[in-house]
Motif scaffolding. Structure first.
Motif, PDB file in Angstrom:
ATOM      1  N   LEU A  62      48.101  32.844  35.053  1.00  0.00           N
ATOM      2  CA  LEU A  62      46.873  33.550  35.287  1.00  0.00           C
ATOM      3  C   LEU A  62      46.934  34.763  36.020  1.00  0.00           C
ATOM      4  CD1 LEU A  62      44.816  30.268  35.507  1.00  0.00           C
ATOM      5  CD2 LEU A  62      44.994  31.850  33.494  1.00  0.00           C
ATOM      6  N   SER A  63      47.655  34.891  37.227  1.00  0.00           N
ATOM      7  CA  SER A  63      47.738  35.927  38.099  1.00  0.00           C
ATOM      8  C   SER A  63      48.445  37.206  37.408  1.00  0.00           C
ATOM      9  CB  SER A  63      48.919  35.703  39.159  1.00  0.00           C
ATOM     10  OG  SER A  63      48.488  34.458  40.058  1.00  0.00           O
ATOM     11  N   ALA A  64      49.273  36.993  36.515  1.00  0.00           N
ATOM     12  CA  ALA A  64      49.686  38.211  35.563  1.00  0.00           C
ATOM     13  C   ALA A  64      48.667  38.656  34.831  1.00  0.00           C
ATOM     14  CB  ALA A  64      50.835  37.703  34.635  1.00  0.00           C
ATOM     15  N   GLY A  65      47.672  37.730  34.246  1.00  0.00           N
ATOM     16  CA  GLY A  65      46.350  38.551  33.680  1.00  0.00           C
ATOM     17  C   GLY A  65      45.525  39.151  34.484  1.00  0.00           C
ATOM     18  N   LEU A  66      45.482  38.962  35.881  1.00  0.00           N
ATOM     19  CA  LEU A  66      44.485  39.694  36.815  1.00  0.00           C
ATOM     20  C   LEU A  66      45.027  41.278  36.841  1.00  0.00           C
ATOM     21  CD1 LEU A  66      43.925  37.588  39.689  1.00  0.00           C
ATOM     22  CD2 LEU A  66      42.342  38.363  38.116  1.00  0.00           C
ATOM     23  N   PHE A  67      46.307  41.583  36.155  1.00  0.00           N
ATOM     24  CA  PHE A  67      46.675  43.016  36.327  1.00  0.00           C
ATOM     25  C   PHE A  67      45.721  43.720  35.297  1.00  0.00           C
ATOM     26  CE2 PHE A  67      50.546  41.686  37.880  1.00  0.00           C
ATOM     27  CZ  PHE A  67      51.000  42.700  38.685  1.00  0.00           C
ATOM     28  N   ALA A  68      44.949  43.108  34.737  1.00  0.00           N
ATOM     29  CA  ALA A  68      43.992  43.821  33.714  1.00  0.00           C
ATOM     30  C   ALA A  68      42.751  44.509  34.227  1.00  0.00           C
ATOM     31  CB  ALA A  68      43.487  42.890  32.664  1.00  0.00           C
ATOM     32  N   TRP A  69      42.470  43.773  35.666  1.00  0.00           N
ATOM     33  CA  TRP A  69      41.337  44.386  36.331  1.00  0.00           C
ATOM     34  C   TRP A  69      41.821  44.827  37.763  1.00  0.00           C
ATOM     35  CZ3 TRP A  69      40.915  39.655  33.602  1.00  0.00           C
ATOM     36  CH2 TRP A  69      40.327  39.790  32.424  1.00  0.00           C
ATOM     37  N   ARG A  70      42.511  43.843  38.453  1.00  0.00           N
ATOM     38  CA  ARG A  70      42.795  44.227  39.860  1.00  0.00           C
ATOM     39  C   ARG A  70      44.457  43.804  40.077  1.00  0.00           C
ATOM     40  NH1 ARG A  70      38.454  45.567  39.712  1.00  0.00           N
ATOM     41  NH2 ARG A  70      36.769  44.887  40.822  1.00  0.00           N
ATOM     42  N   PRO A  71      45.166  45.091  39.940  1.00  0.00           N
ATOM     43  CA  PRO A  71      46.630  44.963  39.962  1.00  0.00           C
ATOM     44  C   PRO A  71      47.046  44.624  41.425  1.00  0.00           C
ATOM     45  CG  PRO A  71      45.942  46.956  39.162  1.00  0.00           C
ATOM     46  CD  PRO A  71      44.672  46.384  39.500  1.00  0.00           C
ATOM     47  N   LEU A  72      46.532  44.823  42.446  1.00  0.00           N
ATOM     48  CA  LEU A  72      46.751  44.583  43.649  1.00  0.00           C
ATOM     49  C   LEU A  72      46.748  43.199  44.176  1.00  0.00           C
ATOM     50  CD1 LEU A  72      45.749  47.647  46.017  1.00  0.00           C
ATOM     51  CD2 LEU A  72      48.028  47.151  45.260  1.00  0.00           C
ATOM     52  N   VAL A  73      45.615  42.663  43.700  1.00  0.00           N
ATOM     53  CA  VAL A  73      45.181  41.478  43.816  1.00  0.00           C
ATOM     54  C   VAL A  73      46.240  40.324  42.861  1.00  0.00           C
ATOM     55  CG1 VAL A  73      43.605  39.333  43.240  1.00  0.00           C
ATOM     56  CG2 VAL A  73      42.752  41.662  44.399  1.00  0.00           C
ATOM     57  N   ALA A  74      46.260  41.031  41.641  1.00  0.00           N
ATOM     58  CA  ALA A  74      47.409  40.279  40.796  1.00  0.00           C
ATOM     59  C   ALA A  74      48.644  40.366  41.569  1.00  0.00           C
ATOM     60  CB  ALA A  74      47.592  40.842  39.464  1.00  0.00           C
ATOM     61  N   THR A  75      49.191  41.199  42.193  1.00  0.00           N
ATOM     62  CA  THR A  75      50.513  41.338  42.928  1.00  0.00           C
ATOM     63  C   THR A  75      50.781  40.285  43.900  1.00  0.00           C
ATOM     64  OG1 THR A  75      50.831  43.724  42.247  1.00  0.00           O
ATOM     65  CG2 THR A  75      52.158  42.916  43.928  1.00  0.00           C
ATOM     66  N   ALA A  76      49.694  40.515  44.982  1.00  0.00           N
ATOM     67  CA  ALA A  76      49.467  39.536  45.970  1.00  0.00           C
ATOM     68  C   ALA A  76      49.322  37.861  45.427  1.00  0.00           C
ATOM     69  CB  ALA A  76      48.299  39.739  46.797  1.00  0.00           C
ATOM     70  N   MET A  77      49.099  37.416  44.586  1.00  0.00           N
ATOM     71  CA  MET A  77      48.925  36.371  43.750  1.00  0.00           C
ATOM     72  C   MET A  77      50.265  35.944  43.470  1.00  0.00           C
ATOM     73  SD  MET A  77      44.926  36.010  42.495  1.00  0.00           S
ATOM     74  CE  MET A  77      45.270  34.296  41.701  1.00  0.00           C
ATOM     75  N   LEU A  78      50.863  36.609  42.679  1.00  0.00           N
ATOM     76  CA  LEU A  78      52.062  36.603  42.117  1.00  0.00           C
ATOM     77  C   LEU A  78      53.061  36.067  43.279  1.00  0.00           C
ATOM     78  CD1 LEU A  78      52.100  39.090  39.076  1.00  0.00           C
ATOM     79  CD2 LEU A  78      52.653  36.468  39.037  1.00  0.00           C
ATOM     80  N   SER A  79      53.285  37.001  43.964  1.00  0.00           N
ATOM     81  CA  SER A  79      54.086  36.863  45.388  1.00  0.00           C
ATOM     82  C   SER A  79      53.879  35.546  46.044  1.00  0.00           C
ATOM     83  CB  SER A  79      53.783  38.091  46.411  1.00  0.00           C
ATOM     84  OG  SER A  79      53.995  39.352  45.798  1.00  0.00           O
ATOM     85  N   PHE A  80      52.740  35.216  46.285  1.00  0.00           N
ATOM     86  CA  PHE A  80      52.332  34.010  46.736  1.00  0.00           C
ATOM     87  C   PHE A  80      52.772  32.904  45.820  1.00  0.00           C
ATOM     88  CE2 PHE A  80      49.328  30.376  46.903  1.00  0.00           C
ATOM     89  CZ  PHE A  80      49.507  29.779  47.952  1.00  0.00           C
ATOM     90  N   GLY A  81      52.613  32.811  44.381  1.00  0.00           N
ATOM     91  CA  GLY A  81      52.844  32.074  43.637  1.00  0.00           C
ATOM     92  C   GLY A  81      54.213  31.709  43.516  1.00  0.00           C
ATOM     93  N   ILE A  82      55.201  32.814  43.471  1.00  0.00           N
ATOM     94  CA  ILE A  82      56.755  32.680  43.538  1.00  0.00           C
ATOM     95  C   ILE A  82      57.144  32.202  44.943  1.00  0.00           C
ATOM     96  CG2 ILE A  82      58.986  34.186  43.650  1.00  0.00           C
ATOM     97  CD1 ILE A  82      57.399  36.267  41.852  1.00  0.00           C
ATOM     98  N   VAL A  83      56.817  32.544  45.970  1.00  0.00           N
ATOM     99  CA  VAL A  83      57.034  31.882  47.256  1.00  0.00           C
ATOM    100  C   VAL A  83      56.761  30.382  47.408  1.00  0.00           C
ATOM    101  CG1 VAL A  83      56.783  32.070  49.927  1.00  0.00           C
ATOM    102  CG2 VAL A  83      56.965  34.062  48.539  1.00  0.00           C
ATOM    103  N   ALA A  84      55.550  30.070  46.744  1.00  0.00           N
ATOM    104  CA  ALA A  84      55.231  28.738  46.759  1.00  0.00           C
ATOM    105  C   ALA A  84      56.412  28.036  45.811  1.00  0.00           C
ATOM    106  CB  ALA A  84      53.778  28.414  46.473  1.00  0.00           C
ATOM    107  N   ALA A  85      56.256  28.286  44.699  1.00  0.00           N
ATOM    108  CA  ALA A  85      57.267  27.866  43.986  1.00  0.00           C
ATOM    109  C   ALA A  85      58.644  27.524  44.661  1.00  0.00           C
ATOM    110  CB  ALA A  85      57.493  28.593  42.447  1.00  0.00           C
ATOM    111  N   THR A  86      59.141  28.510  45.056  1.00  0.00           N
ATOM    112  CA  THR A  86      60.530  28.442  45.822  1.00  0.00           C
ATOM    113  C   THR A  86      60.503  27.339  46.868  1.00  0.00           C
ATOM    114  OG1 THR A  86      60.808  30.658  45.407  1.00  0.00           O
ATOM    115  CG2 THR A  86      62.585  29.704  46.972  1.00  0.00           C
TER     116      THR A  86
END
Length: 387
Positions: A62-86
């Motif tokens: 879903l974070s990747a889908g945010l690139f359609a509207w808010r690229p910076l927010v999407a990048t921040a959420m992806l970073s958080f998700g990857i860190v959380a998954a690790t």
């Protein structure tokens, strides 16, 4: 400031490049397909994957889908998700997804954001390599690094292509505006030339044609016939030259053009035309006065247009006085006729000549005043000496 202006300025500072409409549609379709496929796989296949990891996978999609509207927010959420998954035990899939999305970050975000996001992926990749139970070996890490590099190269290429397209569009727009300005200038030039032909030569033809209808004096008729012949010949020559302007713009130094006629030539032509119409002309000008070319051409226009106005609208004038004098840092040209009020030759006025004279003089920091007084019409043009 409107919300749209605020968003635009914020994007400019953050160097955000939003996706185009078609790219957003394709991205959302892909995200939806991934979500559906993931749900189907989990529904039909037994898996020991925890609910938390499954939720993190959905969150990353879903974070990747945010690139359609808010690229910076999407990048921040992806970073958080990857860190959380690790942090919760990690999955290779989250790192692969993060590496794949690096191209989207490169397309939409600034270099600093891309560097920060890449740093998150590298840190999580090293953590997974160090953590032995993860099952990620050097070969798997190399594959993820290759996916990230490929995605980054593709993203940078797409962004550069977009920038080149915009740059080309800007150049085309600038060239189009320059062409339009050239066309407008050319139309104005042709309009000026056409006005000079109609207002000067054809006015003379009309005036002397009226004289021929009203007199039987052989000398007067001969003089009017000669004036009509000369004016018609000059009009034909001017029209041919104007057609040449339409095909291939001549040099501004063309001495035959009324637009560049010298002051002395205009003065001589005006004197001849007015005297042929039975009007006495008195000229008063300093013998040693030196005028710049632009000032001389502007004054020539004033003299020509004023003489045409005398012939068209000042019926009954017997004397025209043309005076050129130096006043302070400039010169003043005065054209005065002694026509009585409410007398006209019956030719239609346009007002174009006066407007063009005012424009020319304003362009040279000068001024024009045209008015009727008790003793006739007065035209007063003022110009700086050196322009």
């Amino acid at each position: 400031m409107t919300p749209a202006e605020t968003t635009s300025r914020w994007r400019a500072r953050a160097h955000v490049e939003p996706l185009g409409r078609s790219a957003r549609v394709w991205l959302l379709v892909l995200v939806f397909a991934v979500l559906v496929a993931d749900s189907v796989v989990r529904a039909v296949s037994p898996s020991d994957q925890s609910v938390l990891r499954a939720a993190l996978g959905t969150f990353l999609t879903l974070s990747a889908g945010l690139f359609a509207w808010r690229p910076l927010v999407a990048t921040a959420m992806l970073s958080f998700g990857i860190v959380a998954a690790t942090a919760v035990g990690g999955t290779i899939e989250s790192l692969i997804a993060g590496a794949t999305v690096l191209g989207l970050v490169a397309v939409t975000c600034s270099g600093a954001v891309v560097t920060a996001y890449s740093g998150v992926i590298v840190a999580c990749l090293i953590t997974e390599l160090i953590r032995s139970p993860s099952g990620l070996d050097a070969g798997g890490a190399a594959v993820i690094a290759l996916v990230a590099l490929t995605s980054y190269v593709v993203g940078v290429g797409v962004r550069e292509q977009r920038e080149r397209s915009r740059s080309l569009a800007r150049r085309l727009h600038a060239d189009s505006e320059a062409l339009q300005n050239q066309l407008k200038a050319e139309r104005r030039r042709i309009a000026d030339e056409l006005h000079d032909i109609v207002a000067h030569e054809l006015t003379i033809v009309a005036m002397h044609a009226r004289v021929l209808d009203r007199t039987t004096d052989p000398e007067v008729r001969h003089r009017s016939q000669k004036a009509i012949t000369d004016a018609s010949t000059q009009a034909l020559a001017d029209i041919r030259r104007m057609l040449g302007v339409a095909r291939d713009q001549p040099s501004d130094d063309d001495p035959s053009s009324p637009l560049t006629q010298s002051f002395e030539s205009a003065l001589a032509t005006t004197t001849r035309d007015l005297e042929d119409a039975g009007i006495s002309v008195h000229v008063d000008r300093p013998a040693d006065l030196e005028l710049s070319r632009s000032v001389a051409v502007a004054l020539a226009h004033v003299v020509r247009e004023s003489s045409v106005n005398v012939l068209k609208h000042a019926t009954g004038a017997r004397t025209v006085t043309i005076s050129l004098s130096v006043q302070g840092e400039g010169v003043v040209l005065t054209v005065h006729d002694d026509s009585p009020p409410a007398r006209s030759a019956g030719l239609p006025p346009s007002g174009y000549g006066l407007r063009r004279m005012e424009e020319r003089l304003r362009a040279l920091a000068g001024s024009l005043r045209a008015e009727r007084r008790d003793d006739g019409w007065w035209v007063v043009a003022s110009l700086p000496t050196q322009r």
